[in-house]
Design a protein around this motif. Structure first.
Motif, short mmCIF file in Angstrom:
data_model
loop_
_atom_site.label_atom_id
_atom_site.label_comp_id
_atom_site.label_asym_id
_atom_site.label_seq_id
_atom_site.Cartn_x
_atom_site.Cartn_y
_atom_site.Cartn_z
N GLU A 1 0.83 -1.21 0.00
CA GLU A 1 0.00 0.00 0.00
C GLU A 1 0.86 1.26 0.00
O GLU A 1 0.61 2.21 -0.75
N GLU B 1 2.35 6.74 -6.86
CA GLU B 1 1.38 7.74 -7.31
C GLU B 1 1.87 9.15 -7.03
O GLU B 1 1.60 10.08 -7.80
N GLU C 1 2.57 1.73 -3.40
CA GLU C 1 1.66 2.25 -4.42
C GLU C 1 1.41 3.75 -4.21
O GLU C 1 1.36 4.53 -5.18
N ARG D 1 5.92 -4.46 -9.77
CA ARG D 1 5.84 -3.03 -9.50
C ARG D 1 7.22 -2.39 -9.49
O ARG D 1 7.39 -1.23 -9.88
#
Length: 268
Positions: free
Chosen positions: A100, A107, A103, A126
């Motif tokens: 989490e 962003e 990510e 990722r």
């Protein structure tokens, strides 16, 4: 003022309600009281007071083992560019939701932090995309190879196309076009951006792959007719359906090239 924790806790709640965030966190730390961590996290994050939030969360995790606390601490380290502290945190036992945080960092374009986070949980997919945005292209390819699935190559390819990294995009594309069901969508991603030379180059290179299939020859012929009609007259790909099984085996007699082979084809 009394040094009793309950007195400090009442004071700090009033300070927090008044958005005196630094004073409130000082008071919470003085009281060694992490009980109101959810509200402290929400208000501090909304106000962008991540430096102060780090201090509070460091205090809080001494007595509480809460995923929310560890997750927000990792993110606060990223927001304050305290990457050495993040590395130390990741090396110790924690209950953070690292994916989490990774990510969120991605962003926010905090790519160095995202790299550390994705590496720590061996999320090669990722990590590969993150490395593209850091300009670490070779490492991105290696990460994609470790992930070893088509979806990762597709994600990496999309990032390469977006950044116009065509050499790396071709490496990714060659790992995708061997799957017949993926060819059409891949080609559209080039055509959407107007990268006609690059998509032709990809398919020409794909002709020499051992896993080349009829879809590659067919699509190349169509693209020649659309974008290089002069070349198409001299380079016609014809693959009888009856030879489809031998195409999958990569045998040269499975297809016929009239007049000349497309550039990039190598006979096996």
């Amino acid at each position: 003022m009394s040094n009793k924790p309950e007195v400090w806790s009442r004071l700090t709640k009033a300070q927090l309600d008044g958005l005196r965030i630094k004073d409130a966190i000082d008071s919470y730390i003085k009281a060694a009281d992490p009980s109101n961590f959810a509200e402290v996290i929400e208000i501090s994050s909304h106000a962008g007071k991540h430096d102060d939030l780090v201090r509070f969360l460091q205090m809080a995790r001494k007595t509480l083992r809460e995923p929310k606390i560890d997750t927000e601490l990792a993110y606060a380290y990223a927001k304050t560019d305290r990457l050495h502290d993040m590395e130390d945190f990741l090396a110790m036992t924690n209950v953070a939701d690292i994916l989490e945080v990774g990510e969120k960092c991605f962003e926010d374009e905090l790519y160095q932090a995202a790299k550390l986070l994705f590496t720590s949980i061996s999320n090669w997919a990722r990590l590969a995309t993150t490395l593209i945005y850091l300009g670490e292209n070779q490492a991105a390819v290696e990460s994609a190879r470790k992930a070893g699935n088509t979806q990762v190559w597709k994600q990496l390819h999309a990032a390469c196309i977006e950044k116009a990294e065509f050499r790396l995009a071709q490496i990714c594309g060659l790992n995708i076009v061997v799957h017949a069901e993926e060819v059409a969508a891949l080609l559209r991603s080039y055509e959407r951006w107007g990268y006609f030379d690059e998509v032709l180059s990809l398919l020409e290179a794909a002709l020499s792959l051992e896993r080349a299939h009829m879809g590659i020859f067919t699509e190349l012929s169509i693209l020649y007719s659309k974008y290089r009609p002069g070349k198409c007259r001299h380079t016609v790909v014809s693959v009888p359906v009856s030879h489809l099984h031998s195409i999958s085996d990569g045998t040269p007699q499975a297809f016929r090239l009239e007049n000349q082979h497309p550039q990039g084809y190598q006979s096996h």
